[in-house]
Design an enzyme around this catalytic site. Sequence first.
Site, PDB file in Angstrom:
ATOM      1  NE  ARG A  44       0.101   1.488   3.363  1.00  0.00           N
ATOM      2  CZ  ARG A  44       1.020   2.392   3.657  1.00  0.00           C
ATOM      3  NH1 ARG A  44       2.285   1.991   3.890  1.00  0.00           N
ATOM      4  NH2 ARG A  44       0.766   3.665   3.736  1.00  0.00           N
ATOM      5  N   GLY A  45       0.275   2.408  -0.187  1.00  0.00           N
ATOM      6  CA  GLY A  45       1.060   3.633  -0.378  1.00  0.00           C
ATOM      7  C   GLY A  45       1.165   3.873  -1.875  1.00  0.00           C
ATOM      8  CB  ALA A  46       0.369   6.879  -3.902  1.00  0.00           C
ATOM      9  CG  ASN A  73      -2.596  11.631   2.469  1.00  0.00           C
ATOM     10  OD1 ASN A  73      -2.031  10.767   1.810  1.00  0.00           O
ATOM     11  ND2 ASN A  73      -2.269  11.856   3.735  1.00  0.00           N
ATOM     12  CE  LYS A  74      -5.309   5.573   4.182  1.00  0.00           C
ATOM     13  NZ  LYS A  74      -6.315   4.706   3.515  1.00  0.00           N
ATOM     14  NE  ARG A  77      -6.154   0.788  -1.933  1.00  0.00           N
ATOM     15  CZ  ARG A  77      -5.519   1.316  -0.877  1.00  0.00           C
ATOM     16  NH1 ARG A  77      -4.236   1.056  -0.669  1.00  0.00           N
ATOM     17  NH2 ARG A  77      -6.168   2.096  -0.023  1.00  0.00           N
ATOM     18  CG  ASP A 122      -3.117   7.959  -1.502  1.00  0.00           C
ATOM     19  OD1 ASP A 122      -3.091   8.531  -0.386  1.00  0.00           O
ATOM     20  OD2 ASP A 122      -2.667   6.824  -1.695  1.00  0.00           O
TER      21      ASP A 122
HETATM   22  O1  MRU Z   1      -4.569   3.219   2.029  1.00  0.00           O
HETATM   23  P1  MRU Z   1      -3.077   3.428   1.957  1.00  0.00           P
HETATM   24  O2  MRU Z   1      -2.337   2.904   3.146  1.00  0.00           O
HETATM   25  O3  MRU Z   1      -2.513   2.925   0.632  1.00  0.00           O
HETATM   26  O4  MRU Z   1      -2.902   5.001   1.953  1.00  0.00           O
HETATM   27  C1  MRU Z   1      -1.618   5.559   1.894  1.00  0.00           C
HETATM   28  C2  MRU Z   1      -1.602   7.025   2.033  1.00  0.00           C
HETATM   29  O5  MRU Z   1      -2.634   7.654   2.131  1.00  0.00           O
HETATM   30  C3  MRU Z   1      -0.282   7.721   1.918  1.00  0.00           C
HETATM   31  O6  MRU Z   1      -0.294   8.893   2.679  1.00  0.00           O
HETATM   32  C4  MRU Z   1      -0.064   8.052   0.440  1.00  0.00           C
HETATM   33  O7  MRU Z   1      -0.051   6.896  -0.336  1.00  0.00           O
HETATM   34  C5  MRU Z   1       1.128   8.842   0.114  1.00  0.00           C
HETATM   35  S1  MRU Z   1       2.619   8.405   0.889  1.00  0.00           S
HETATM   36  C6  MRU Z   1       3.626   7.616  -0.127  1.00  0.00           C
END
Ligand code: MRU
Length: 352
Positions: free
Chosen positions: A44-46, A249-250, A87, A239
């Site tokens: 996970r993480g963009a 973002n999250k 996703r 993201d």
């Molecule tokens: O749902 P996730 O854990 O994939 O969400 C991740 C985030 O929201 C991060 O802040 C985002 O991907 C950027 S950080 C590299």
Amino acid sequence: MRTVFWENNQLKMIDQRILPGRFEVLSYTDHVSVARAIKDMVVRGAPAIGAAAAFGLALAGFESASSSTRELIADLQAAAHTLKAARPTAVNLAWAVDRVLLSLSQRERGWGEGDVDYIRHFVLSEAQRIADEDVEINKRMGEHGAALINDGDTIIHHCNTGALATVDWGTALGVIRTAHEQGKKIHVFVDETRPRLQGARLTAWELEQYGIPYEIISDNTAGYFLKAGKVQKCFVGSDRTAANGDVANKIGTYMLALAAHDNGVPFYPVVPTSTIDLSLAHGDLIPIEERDPEEVLGLEFHGERVAPKNAKARNIAFDVTPNRLVTGIVTENGIVYPPFEINLRKAVLGEQ
Ligand code: MRU
């Protein structure tokens, strides 16, 4: 070790669902399993899911039994569709897959019918390039962003944006890590980041390894410390960032930005240009993922499920912070300040 890497003709990924309790690296040999791993948040993480999807496309090339270029490219396009559907919010996923397909189609002298093996290795080398560039871009963002951090700062960080959210080093956490390596004394308040607790599980685990002092706070504590004057800066990831600087973002990032703004605390998203979607004029156009309510309802306390048996829940995975709450956006090409409509475009396209 990288979060996402290619070894022995397989894609390897750290299983982020079970950290910090257990550290395991899983192996993938087909693109459908990679798409499932992205959906289930093994990775996970963009930027990390972008690199994983590019390697997933490389696996699709090796999976295809086709001996004709036309059929192989059709198989790759079908795999691209599957991977991109995993996703919706992080634009890096589609960006990475489309970048590989585009470089395939842009090859100057085209492809001959017998080029199938060459194409398979071309796709793999493009995926590897995306992964390598990600690390280099994060280091550059780290240098730019660390200039904003003063010795003695306390920083609020949301979700996980570290090495685990990228191929290596990290975005917002990469900035914090660079400042720490420069010898600045920093304290980090780690938002636990309900419901999947990427902050409490993953960011805390990373900060332990780097020796950066931190304390985990429940998400609803951030406002308290901001109002008390205990925080100098907020650093978050993104993201997808729209052309006007609205930042998806999250979930919970928007509330953090509101509280930071109300207390005059600078709020900086750290965003590689691969996360900036110039095709979307503003943040309301960003598709927002809604996940399984069980991620919210499944929480246990003292070994008992918290919610009543028949409770319902909504599990919105991301929110959009409007650009008016954003102080500056750290990119690999420098820090972008308002007006974002003009300056983000310049940062992405390298315009003067
Ligand atoms: O749902 P996730 O854990 O994939 O969400 C991740 C985030 O929201 C991060 O802040 C985002 O991907 C950027 S950080 C590299």
